[in-house]
Design a protein around this motif. Structure first.
Motif, PDB file in Angstrom:
ATOM      1  N   MET A 108      99.718  83.387  45.407  1.00  0.00           N
ATOM      2  CA  MET A 108      99.891  82.045  44.851  1.00  0.00           C
ATOM      3  C   MET A 108      98.728  81.655  43.935  1.00  0.00           C
ATOM      4  SD  MET A 108     102.866  81.205  45.712  1.00  0.00           S
ATOM      5  CE  MET A 108     103.468  82.895  45.953  1.00  0.00           C
ATOM      6  N   MET A 109      97.538  82.198  44.169  1.00  0.00           N
ATOM      7  CA  MET A 109      96.452  81.985  43.215  1.00  0.00           C
ATOM      8  C   MET A 109      96.809  82.606  41.867  1.00  0.00           C
ATOM      9  SD  MET A 109      92.944  82.616  45.368  1.00  0.00           S
ATOM     10  CE  MET A 109      92.320  81.423  46.541  1.00  0.00           C
ATOM     11  N   ARG A 110      97.360  83.820  41.902  1.00  0.00           N
ATOM     12  CA  ARG A 110      97.728  84.476  40.645  1.00  0.00           C
ATOM     13  C   ARG A 110      98.812  83.689  39.925  1.00  0.00           C
ATOM     14  NH1 ARG A 110      99.335  90.781  39.352  1.00  0.00           N
ATOM     15  NH2 ARG A 110      99.801  90.425  37.142  1.00  0.00           N
ATOM     16  N   LEU A 113      98.849  78.324  41.345  1.00  0.00           N
ATOM     17  CA  LEU A 113      98.850  77.155  42.217  1.00  0.00           C
ATOM     18  C   LEU A 113      97.420  76.740  42.546  1.00  0.00           C
ATOM     19  CD1 LEU A 113     101.782  77.862  44.701  1.00  0.00           C
ATOM     20  CD2 LEU A 113     101.839  76.908  42.390  1.00  0.00           C
ATOM     21  N   LYS A 114      97.267  75.484  42.915  1.00  0.00           N
ATOM     22  CA  LYS A 114      95.928  74.918  43.116  1.00  0.00           C
ATOM     23  C   LYS A 114      95.435  75.154  44.533  1.00  0.00           C
ATOM     24  CE  LYS A 114      97.165  71.546  39.581  1.00  0.00           C
ATOM     25  NZ  LYS A 114      97.552  70.153  39.299  1.00  0.00           N
ATOM     26  N   VAL A 115      95.362  76.431  44.880  1.00  0.00           N
ATOM     27  CA  VAL A 115      94.844  76.835  46.182  1.00  0.00           C
ATOM     28  C   VAL A 115      93.319  76.687  46.156  1.00  0.00           C
ATOM     29  CG1 VAL A 115      94.695  78.727  47.851  1.00  0.00           C
ATOM     30  CG2 VAL A 115      96.740  78.474  46.408  1.00  0.00           C
ATOM     31  N   PRO A 116      92.710  76.064  47.162  1.00  0.00           N
ATOM     32  CA  PRO A 116      91.244  75.936  47.162  1.00  0.00           C
ATOM     33  C   PRO A 116      90.571  77.314  47.104  1.00  0.00           C
ATOM     34  CG  PRO A 116      92.224  74.512  48.834  1.00  0.00           C
ATOM     35  CD  PRO A 116      93.334  75.377  48.307  1.00  0.00           C
ATOM     36  N   ASP A 117      89.389  77.365  46.483  1.00  0.00           N
ATOM     37  CA  ASP A 117      88.643  78.622  46.399  1.00  0.00           C
ATOM     38  C   ASP A 117      88.407  79.173  47.802  1.00  0.00           C
ATOM     39  OD1 ASP A 117      88.579  78.447  43.696  1.00  0.00           O
ATOM     40  OD2 ASP A 117      86.515  77.734  43.551  1.00  0.00           O
ATOM     41  N   ASP A 314     114.006  93.762  47.940  1.00  0.00           N
ATOM     42  CA  ASP A 314     113.043  93.906  46.856  1.00  0.00           C
ATOM     43  C   ASP A 314     112.469  92.535  46.511  1.00  0.00           C
ATOM     44  OD1 ASP A 314     115.736  93.343  45.977  1.00  0.00           O
ATOM     45  OD2 ASP A 314     114.943  93.341  43.944  1.00  0.00           O
ATOM     46  N   THR A 315     111.153  92.464  46.338  1.00  0.00           N
ATOM     47  CA  THR A 315     110.518  91.171  46.084  1.00  0.00           C
ATOM     48  C   THR A 315     110.449  90.804  44.611  1.00  0.00           C
ATOM     49  OG1 THR A 315     108.370  92.294  46.223  1.00  0.00           O
ATOM     50  CG2 THR A 315     109.162  91.160  48.200  1.00  0.00           C
ATOM     51  N   ASP A 316     110.588  91.768  43.714  1.00  0.00           N
ATOM     52  CA  ASP A 316     110.709  91.457  42.280  1.00  0.00           C
ATOM     53  C   ASP A 316     109.547  90.593  41.796  1.00  0.00           C
ATOM     54  OD1 ASP A 316     111.904  91.589  39.829  1.00  0.00           O
ATOM     55  OD2 ASP A 316     113.343  89.988  40.202  1.00  0.00           O
ATOM     56  N   THR A 317     108.333  90.954  42.206  1.00  0.00           N
ATOM     57  CA  THR A 317     107.171  90.117  41.905  1.00  0.00           C
ATOM     58  C   THR A 317     106.854  90.039  40.414  1.00  0.00           C
ATOM     59  OG1 THR A 317     105.711  92.012  42.298  1.00  0.00           O
ATOM     60  CG2 THR A 317     106.118  90.527  44.152  1.00  0.00           C
ATOM     61  N   ARG A 318     107.261  91.052  39.651  1.00  0.00           N
ATOM     62  CA  ARG A 318     106.862  91.084  38.245  1.00  0.00           C
ATOM     63  C   ARG A 318     107.380  89.874  37.486  1.00  0.00           C
ATOM     64  NH1 ARG A 318     102.908  91.904  35.719  1.00  0.00           N
ATOM     65  NH2 ARG A 318     102.635  93.627  37.175  1.00  0.00           N
ATOM     66  N   ARG A 319     108.583  89.403  37.780  1.00  0.00           N
ATOM     67  CA  ARG A 319     109.127  88.242  37.066  1.00  0.00           C
ATOM     68  C   ARG A 319     108.256  87.014  37.307  1.00  0.00           C
ATOM     69  NH1 ARG A 319     115.139  87.249  38.595  1.00  0.00           N
ATOM     70  NH2 ARG A 319     115.153  86.046  36.649  1.00  0.00           N
ATOM     71  N   TYR A 320     107.740  86.874  38.494  1.00  0.00           N
ATOM     72  CA  TYR A 320     106.865  85.739  38.811  1.00  0.00           C
ATOM     73  C   TYR A 320     105.498  85.905  38.142  1.00  0.00           C
ATOM     74  CZ  TYR A 320     110.317  84.648  42.419  1.00  0.00           C
ATOM     75  OH  TYR A 320     111.471  84.333  43.095  1.00  0.00           O
ATOM     76  N   PHE A 321     104.964  87.135  38.197  1.00  0.00           N
ATOM     77  CA  PHE A 321     103.650  87.369  37.602  1.00  0.00           C
ATOM     78  C   PHE A 321     103.684  87.198  36.086  1.00  0.00           C
ATOM     79  CE2 PHE A 321     102.496  90.340  41.344  1.00  0.00           C
ATOM     80  CZ  PHE A 321     102.069  89.251  42.088  1.00  0.00           C
ATOM     81  N   ASP A 322     104.793  87.551  35.457  1.00  0.00           N
ATOM     82  CA  ASP A 322     104.891  87.362  34.009  1.00  0.00           C
ATOM     83  C   ASP A 322     104.757  85.887  33.643  1.00  0.00           C
ATOM     84  OD1 ASP A 322     105.166  90.037  33.512  1.00  0.00           O
ATOM     85  OD2 ASP A 322     107.353  90.001  33.299  1.00  0.00           O
ATOM     86  N   ILE A 323     105.288  85.012  34.487  1.00  0.00           N
ATOM     87  CA  ILE A 323     105.135  83.570  34.250  1.00  0.00           C
ATOM     88  C   ILE A 323     103.698  83.145  34.535  1.00  0.00           C
ATOM     89  CG2 ILE A 323     105.836  81.277  35.054  1.00  0.00           C
ATOM     90  CD1 ILE A 323     108.576  82.591  35.775  1.00  0.00           C
ATOM     91  N   GLY A 324     103.174  83.569  35.692  1.00  0.00           N
ATOM     92  CA  GLY A 324     101.818  83.169  36.060  1.00  0.00           C
ATOM     93  C   GLY A 324     100.751  83.657  35.097  1.00  0.00           C
ATOM     94  N   ASP A 325     100.972  84.823  34.489  1.00  0.00           N
ATOM     95  CA  ASP A 325      99.975  85.410  33.591  1.00  0.00           C
ATOM     96  C   ASP A 325     100.094  84.924  32.152  1.00  0.00           C
ATOM     97  OD1 ASP A 325      99.155  86.880  35.778  1.00  0.00           O
ATOM     98  OD2 ASP A 325     100.148  88.739  35.157  1.00  0.00           O
ATOM     99  N   ASP A 326     101.109  84.131  31.846  1.00  0.00           N
ATOM    100  CA  ASP A 326     101.349  83.701  30.469  1.00  0.00           C
ATOM    101  C   ASP A 326     100.386  82.567  30.092  1.00  0.00           C
ATOM    102  OD1 ASP A 326     102.291  82.764  28.033  1.00  0.00           O
ATOM    103  OD2 ASP A 326     104.397  83.060  28.566  1.00  0.00           O
ATOM    104  N   PRO A 327      99.423  82.816  29.193  1.00  0.00           N
ATOM    105  CA  PRO A 327      98.432  81.795  28.853  1.00  0.00           C
ATOM    106  C   PRO A 327      98.998  80.639  28.032  1.00  0.00           C
ATOM    107  CG  PRO A 327      98.164  83.696  27.423  1.00  0.00           C
ATOM    108  CD  PRO A 327      99.214  84.062  28.435  1.00  0.00           C
ATOM    109  N   ASP A 328     100.194  80.818  27.487  1.00  0.00           N
ATOM    110  CA  ASP A 328     100.777  79.782  26.636  1.00  0.00           C
ATOM    111  C   ASP A 328     101.582  78.744  27.420  1.00  0.00           C
ATOM    112  OD1 ASP A 328      99.725  80.941  24.319  1.00  0.00           O
ATOM    113  OD2 ASP A 328     101.420  82.328  24.170  1.00  0.00           O
TER     114      ASP A 328
END
Length: 415
Positions: A108-110, A113-117, A314-328
């Motif tokens: 969720m950090m990746r 989300l605003k997970v505390p440090d 299958d967890t299909d994490t890549r679709r979520y990570f593609d959103i999380g990693d998008d700087p735009d």
């Protein structure tokens, strides 16, 4: 044309209240018409634990698991049933390690989300393993616990990386408390996590399939008082964010029966514990919200088996990570995209249509049952088995009042 029977397996530990409630509602549900006019009937069966042949095919269509998070034999039965027999499981047994919090924090950090440090620190006392001394001497780096805590800032929390039910959690205000808690941790692996100070409200959300109930939670009170009956404690924006986060976590880890804890400060939502894929749904904890939980569990189970919903391992994490990693993408845009993925996973529109056209009688059925003497018998038996004798009268009255309020609040006005 005959009926198709769907056996709902209940894999249980010590609880008795909600299983009896669920079994009663399944018996009262009656025949459900499928999308092609076929007739479907649900039945329940409590799963027993015994030797099992890996090639034996279970008769269950779906299993609701409340045991395998700590009991490994039934966990392996669930894995076999998922891999070999396509039995529908509300929570994937293959992501159970994420319930140990650490993987869930990382994911969720990746995703932004605003997970505390959070920092994971080594064991205070080494694990019992003959290889430890050599490995530690060669590879373990010395570290300054005060320096680690200082980088996060006081106050902070020390909590087990695999914890649950608040066991082993300490609020740390200074160096003395830090070292005392670390010394006491022994062989437990611990996180240090920033505290969210001055938050406005603690929200706990219970999600079953695509349905979510967000409740005001008061962790400092005894369990029977922790859920406050408060329908307007969050503004619309924060409430919607809590719901989105809850469903995102579930879709990501393939959990369909999970709770999420968030601290809300102004417009900021900080999820702090959202890997509880065996959530508390007892009558004496949820009280007012118990009928909703049983209704949602009934509806989602019926939807899954009657429509032939296929289990997704299958967890299909890549679709979520593609959103999380998008700087735009802004934070709001990411949340909207995650909500879209969650709705896709849970087939939200199809589910809502199914409930409206096939299960339209369920709300009235549950309402009638909760107002009945049969439900009151369950309530009294649960109280007398949970609390000491001198508190029976007090708590019977307490829970009768809360459930009576639910009945009144959900009574449809006469036309």
């Amino acid at each position: 044309m005959g009926e198709t029977e769907h056996i709902i397996g209940l894999l249980l530990g010590t609880e008795e209240d909600w299983p009896r409630a669920f079994e009663t509602l399944v018996r009262r549900l009656g025949v459900i018409s499928g999308e092609n006019g076929t007739a479907h009937r649900l039945t329940t069966r409590r799963v027993t634990i015994e030797p099992f042949d890996l090639r034996y095919k279970p008769r269950h269509s779906l299993v609701i698991d409340r045991l395998a998070y700590w009991y490994y034999h039934p966990r392996e039965w669930l894995k076999k049933a998922a891999l070999m027999d396509d039995v529908y499981l509300l929570n994937s047994p293959f992501t159970f390690q994420s319930m140990e919090k650490h993987a869930a924090y990382c994911a969720m950090m990746r995703l932004g989300l605003k997970v505390p440090d959070t920092v994971l620190v080594p064991y205070k006392n080494p694990p019992e393993n003959t290889r430890y001394a050599y490995t530690a001497a060669r590879y373990n780096q010395p570290f300054d616990l005060d320096e680690v805590a200082g980088s996060l800032g006081y106050p902070l929390f020390m909590k087990p990386y695999d914890g649950g039910a608040w066991v082993g959690v300490s609020k740390i205000r200074n160096s003395a408390e830090l070292h005392a808690a670390y010394d006491e941790s022994g062989e437990r692996l611990m996180h240090l996590q920033q505290a969210v100070e001055g938050y406005d409200v603690f929200a706990r959300s219970l999600t079953i399939g695509p349905e979510t109930m967000v409740m005001r939670f008061r962790p400092e009170l005894p369990m029977h008082d922790r859920y406050a009956v408060d329908h307007n404690f969050l503004d619309a924006g924060a409430g919607e964010e809590v719901v989105t986060i809850s469903r995102l976590v579930n879709a990501f880890f393939r959990w369909e029966f999970n709770s999420c804890e968030s601290l809300v400060s102004g417009s900021e939502v900080h999820p702090i514990d959202y890997a509880n894929a065996c959530p508390d749904v007892s009558l004496t904890s949820l009280h007012y919200y118990f009928p909703w939980a049983m209704t949602a569990l009934l509806r989602w189970s019926a939807f899954c088996v009657v429509t032939g919903r296929q289990p997704r391992l299958d967890t299909d994490t890549r679709r979520y990570f593609d959103i999380g990693d998008d700087p735009d993408l802004s934070y709001g845009e990411k949340l909207a995209a995650y909500r879209g993925l969650a709705d896709e996973y849970f087939e939200t529109e199809r589910y809502q249509e199914f409930c409206a056209t096939r299960l339209g009688h369920v709300d009235e059925m549950v309402h009638e049952w909760v107002g009945s003497s049969a439900f009151d018998d369950l309530l009294v038996e649960t109280v007398t088995s949970t609390f000491p004798p001198h508190e029976h009268d007090r708590f019977v009255a307490h829970f009768r009042g809360l459930l009576g309020a639910w009945v009144n609040d959900n009574t449809k006005p006469l036309r």
